[in-house]
Design an enzyme around this catalytic site. Structure first.
Site, PDB file in Angstrom:
ATOM      1  N   SER A  59       1.003  -1.268  -0.289  1.00  0.00           N
ATOM      2  CA  SER A  59      -0.289   0.129  -0.116  1.00  0.00           C
ATOM      3  C   SER A  59       1.100   1.324  -0.025  1.00  0.00           C
ATOM      4  O   SER A  59       1.920   1.224   0.291  1.00  0.00           O
ATOM      5  CB  SER A  59      -0.615  -0.270   1.065  1.00  0.00           C
ATOM      6  OG  SER A  59      -1.769  -1.275   1.312  1.00  0.00           O
TER       7      SER A  59
HETATM    8  N1  SAH Z   1      -0.615  -4.988   3.474  1.00  0.00           N
HETATM    9  C1  SAH Z   1      -0.014  -5.677   2.685  1.00  0.00           C
HETATM   10  C2  SAH Z   1      -0.556  -4.977   1.161  1.00  0.00           C
HETATM   11  C3  SAH Z   1      -1.372  -6.440   1.216  1.00  0.00           C
HETATM   12  S1  SAH Z   1      -1.784  -5.829  -0.575  1.00  0.00           S
HETATM   13  C4  SAH Z   1       1.607  -5.187   2.571  1.00  0.00           C
HETATM   14  O1  SAH Z   1       1.610  -4.274   3.778  1.00  0.00           O
HETATM   15  O2  SAH Z   1       2.230  -4.935   1.864  1.00  0.00           O
HETATM   16  C5  SAH Z   1      -3.668  -6.322   0.149  1.00  0.00           C
HETATM   17  C6  SAH Z   1      -3.113  -8.897   0.295  1.00  0.00           C
HETATM   18  O3  SAH Z   1      -4.137  -8.282   0.309  1.00  0.00           O
HETATM   19  C7  SAH Z   1      -2.934  -9.592  -0.996  1.00  0.00           C
HETATM   20  O4  SAH Z   1      -1.603  -9.887  -0.798  1.00  0.00           O
HETATM   21  C8  SAH Z   1      -3.682 -10.397  -0.712  1.00  0.00           C
HETATM   22  O5  SAH Z   1      -3.152 -11.688  -1.480  1.00  0.00           O
HETATM   23  C9  SAH Z   1      -4.632 -10.133   0.699  1.00  0.00           C
HETATM   24  N2  SAH Z   1      -5.697 -11.083   0.802  1.00  0.00           N
HETATM   25  C10 SAH Z   1      -6.646 -10.564  -0.307  1.00  0.00           C
HETATM   26  N3  SAH Z   1      -7.682 -11.424  -0.434  1.00  0.00           N
HETATM   27  C11 SAH Z   1      -7.825 -12.129   1.442  1.00  0.00           C
HETATM   28  C12 SAH Z   1      -8.631 -13.015   2.456  1.00  0.00           C
HETATM   29  N4  SAH Z   1      -9.838 -13.548   2.250  1.00  0.00           N
HETATM   30  N5  SAH Z   1      -7.451 -13.334   3.323  1.00  0.00           N
HETATM   31  C13 SAH Z   1      -6.108 -12.606   3.734  1.00  0.00           C
HETATM   32  N6  SAH Z   1      -5.669 -12.389   2.765  1.00  0.00           N
HETATM   33  C14 SAH Z   1      -6.165 -11.692   1.672  1.00  0.00           C
END
Ligand code: SAH
Length: 212
Positions: A59
């Site tokens: 993000s």
């Molecule tokens: N917090 C992260 C940003 C991640 S982007 C960082 O600091 O880099 C969103 C993430 O959510 C992705 O890796 C995606 O695979 C995950 N995601 C999406 N749906 C999800 C779910 N149902 N359970 C767990 N993770 C999920």
């Protein structure tokens, strides 16, 4: 070499309304370049989201800081237990880890789950617990949580996350809406009462069901 320095980024975050000194210190301390690919190193301290493995994103720093500030506002940091849904690169988990007692983080893509663990282990973070699974279900055996942060967008708030919030001012921060029109909201629980505040418009990758 990075184009913008950490100090430039902290100045931008302050300009954009991040006032919590603990959050700003954590943003200064965590090396964002360790969470992104070699090709993107020069952009590590630009205030923008970047691509990571598996078509996901790390993000924008402002969003990381703002979500953290909203989640932890008016809380006594040292005793807190926080759940993050969407480990991704592990960067947000590192920021939380600098601030609170325990961080639980769930990722649905196995490759990201493994890479984030390696990254955070190399950086010696010891208060982060990882799970490979579907974050819609939360982490019931570690609940209740003082805060839950969802870092992917959804059209409806997963009921398990509301149930796993502490009844004493537990707070959920989550992007909600349709994929093109997401509002970041916070929901604060006081026993059976759930109070919602709308924070701002955001864009996030979708919260998906199941694992891969
Ligand atoms: N917090 C992260 C940003 C991640 S982007 C960082 O600091 O880099 C969103 C993430 O959510 C992705 O890796 C995606 O695979 C995950 N995601 C999406 N749906 C999800 C779910 N149902 N359970 C767990 N993770 C999920």
């Amino acid at each position: 070499m990075t184009n913008l320095t950490k100090d430039n980024l902290i100045a931008i975050l302050k300009d954009e309304g991040i006032t919590d000194k603990n959050v700003l210190n954590a943003m200064h301390h965590v090396p964002r370049e360790k969470f992104i690919s070699i090709n993107a190193q020069s952009q590590a301290y630009e205030n923008q989201a970047l691509s990571i493995e598996c078509q996901q994103t790390i993000s924008q720093p402002y969003i990381v800081a703002h979500m953290t500030q909203c989640l932890l506002e008016n809380k006594t940091l040292s005793s807190l237990k926080i759940l993050e849904i969407g480990t991704g690169s592990g960067y947000q988990a590192a920021i939380l880890s600098e601030l609170v007692n325990e961080v639980y983080t769930i990722e649905r893509i196995e490759q990201l789950y493994k890479t984030a663990q390696q990254t955070l282990k190399k950086l010696h973070y010891q208060n982060i617990y990882f799970r490979y699974g579907d974050g819609h279900l939360g982490w019931s055996d570690a609940a209740p949580f003082d805060g839950i942060m969802v870092t992917a967008g959804t059209d409806c708030v997963p009921p398990a996350l509301l149930e796993q919030l502490s009844p004493y001012q537990g707070r959920l921060v989550i992007p909600v809406g349709s994929s093109r029109d997401l509002d970041l909201i916070s929901i604060t629980r006081n026993k059976d009462d759930y109070h919602t505040d709308i924070i701002e418009k955001v864009s996030f990758v979708p919260l998906k069901p199941g694992v891969e």
